[in-house]
Design an enzyme around this catalytic site. Structure first.
Site, PDB file in Angstrom:
ATOM      1  N   ARG A   1      -9.178  -6.517   3.477  1.00 41.51           N
ATOM      2  CA  ARG A   1     -10.071  -6.034   2.418  1.00 41.51           C
ATOM      3  C   ARG A   1      -9.292  -5.244   1.389  1.00 41.51           C
ATOM      4  O   ARG A   1      -8.397  -4.475   1.722  1.00 41.51           O
ATOM      5  CB  ARG A   1     -11.159  -5.113   2.992  1.00 41.51           C
ATOM      6  CG  ARG A   1     -12.101  -4.558   1.929  1.00 41.51           C
ATOM      7  CD  ARG A   1     -13.099  -3.578   2.513  1.00 41.51           C
ATOM      8  NE  ARG A   1     -12.464  -2.392   3.067  1.00 41.51           N
ATOM      9  CZ  ARG A   1     -12.013  -1.372   2.333  1.00 41.51           C
ATOM     10  NH1 ARG A   1     -12.106  -1.397   1.014  1.00 41.51           N
ATOM     11  NH2 ARG A   1     -11.455  -0.332   2.919  1.00 41.51           N
ATOM     12  N   VAL A   2      -9.646  -5.454   0.106  1.00 41.98           N
ATOM     13  CA  VAL A   2      -9.186  -4.590  -0.976  1.00 41.98           C
ATOM     14  C   VAL A   2     -10.428  -4.105  -1.712  1.00 41.98           C
ATOM     15  O   VAL A   2     -11.476  -4.741  -1.675  1.00 41.98           O
ATOM     16  CB  VAL A   2      -8.227  -5.303  -1.959  1.00 41.98           C
ATOM     17  CG1 VAL A   2      -6.896  -5.588  -1.288  1.00 41.98           C
ATOM     18  CG2 VAL A   2      -8.842  -6.577  -2.498  1.00 41.98           C
ATOM     19  N   SER A   3     -10.301  -2.967  -2.414  1.00 38.88           N
ATOM     20  CA  SER A   3     -11.471  -2.336  -3.019  1.00 38.88           C
ATOM     21  C   SER A   3     -11.907  -2.972  -4.323  1.00 38.88           C
ATOM     22  O   SER A   3     -13.074  -2.921  -4.696  1.00 38.88           O
ATOM     23  CB  SER A   3     -11.193  -0.843  -3.258  1.00 38.88           C
ATOM     24  OG  SER A   3     -10.946  -0.201  -2.026  1.00 38.88           O
ATOM     25  N   LYS A   4     -10.974  -3.555  -5.074  1.00 38.42           N
ATOM     26  CA  LYS A   4     -11.308  -4.069  -6.395  1.00 38.42           C
ATOM     27  C   LYS A   4     -11.181  -5.581  -6.450  1.00 38.42           C
ATOM     28  O   LYS A   4     -10.271  -6.161  -5.891  1.00 38.42           O
ATOM     29  CB  LYS A   4     -10.396  -3.444  -7.457  1.00 38.42           C
ATOM     30  CG  LYS A   4     -10.562  -1.936  -7.578  1.00 38.42           C
ATOM     31  CD  LYS A   4      -9.646  -1.363  -8.655  1.00 38.42           C
ATOM     32  CE  LYS A   4      -9.816   0.136  -8.786  1.00 38.42           C
ATOM     33  NZ  LYS A   4      -8.928   0.717  -9.810  1.00 38.42           N
TER      34      LYS A   4
ATOM     35  N   GLN B   1      -5.738  -5.381  -7.390  1.00 38.78           N
ATOM     36  CA  GLN B   1      -5.316  -5.208  -6.000  1.00 38.78           C
ATOM     37  C   GLN B   1      -5.325  -6.566  -5.319  1.00 38.78           C
ATOM     38  O   GLN B   1      -6.195  -7.397  -5.591  1.00 38.78           O
ATOM     39  CB  GLN B   1      -6.258  -4.255  -5.259  1.00 38.78           C
ATOM     40  CG  GLN B   1      -6.265  -2.834  -5.810  1.00 38.78           C
ATOM     41  CD  GLN B   1      -7.244  -1.949  -5.055  1.00 38.78           C
ATOM     42  OE1 GLN B   1      -8.040  -2.417  -4.249  1.00 38.78           O
ATOM     43  NE2 GLN B   1      -7.168  -0.660  -5.305  1.00 38.78           N
TER      44      GLN B   1
END
Length: 203
Positions: free
Chosen positions: A7-10, A15
């Site tokens: 998972r990445v936030s953006k 990212q």
């Protein structure tokens, strides 16, 4: 079978999951067994995490690069791992503060058991603080819960205003600081009391 989650936030491309992907592939996970989300860790809506957890079977191991890729917070993480354990599924963390966690080993189970105890401790503290706050408020004459937007004084003004021809309902609601729904729940268009209004005046 090993299954990986990333998972990445953006989701704007600033990212990427390249580092996580490389680490998970190096850990022996097949490309077809990788799941990826691009969303904040605090979001409930992570469709690929849901798909990943659903795809796991008894005897499988879920592998993540870092612990913060998986849970929104400690309690969410504990709940996920508890569910995995109940289904006979392991969790392994490759790096970071949670690298000692591998619930397929005795020592890893011990580490996660400490996490679970801390989460339970946090829940109890929050509960105690909430109860103490409510008791303190009651001692000062305030009841807990959401305050009423409609007050007896506002209700009487609404009754008088609604009974007059030419009253602008929108302006009246703005003046009273309530919504149309709240107004009509208490008062009819002719200014007569409705059941909620009667309850409010009789409290």
């Amino acid at each position: 079978m090993l299954v990986g989650y990333m998972r990445v936030s953006k989701a704007d491309g600033s990212q990427t999951t390249d580092l996580q992907r490389d680490a998970l592939l190096a850990a022996g996970i097949e490309q077809t067994s990788l799941y990826e989300d691009m969303a904040s860790g605090k979001k409930d809506d992570r469709p690929h995490l849901a798909a990943c957890l659903k795809a796991l079977r008894h005897g499988d191991t879920l592998v993540v690069w870092k612990l913060d890729r998986l849970g929104r917070d400690l309690r969410h993480l504990v709940n996920i791992v508890h569910d995995l354990t109940e289904r006979g599924i392991g969790l392994k963390v490759l790096t970071g503060q949670g690298a000692a966690i591998d619930t397929t080993t005795a020592s890893g189970k011990l580490v996660f058991g400490i996490f679970a105890a801390l989460a339970e401790f946090e829940r109890e503290l929050i509960s105690e603080r909430t109860l103490a706050g409510l008791a303190s408020a009651r001692a000062r004459g305030r009841n807990g819960g959401r305050p009423y937007k409609m007050t007896p004084a506002k209700l009487r003004l609404a009754m008088a205003s609604m009974g007059k021809a030419g009253t602008n309902v929108g302006e009246l609601c703005t003046e009273l600081g309530i919504t149309r729904q709240t107004l009509y729940r208490h008062v009819s268009p002719t200014g007569d009391l409705r059941p909620d209004g009667e309850k409010l005046l009789n409290r």
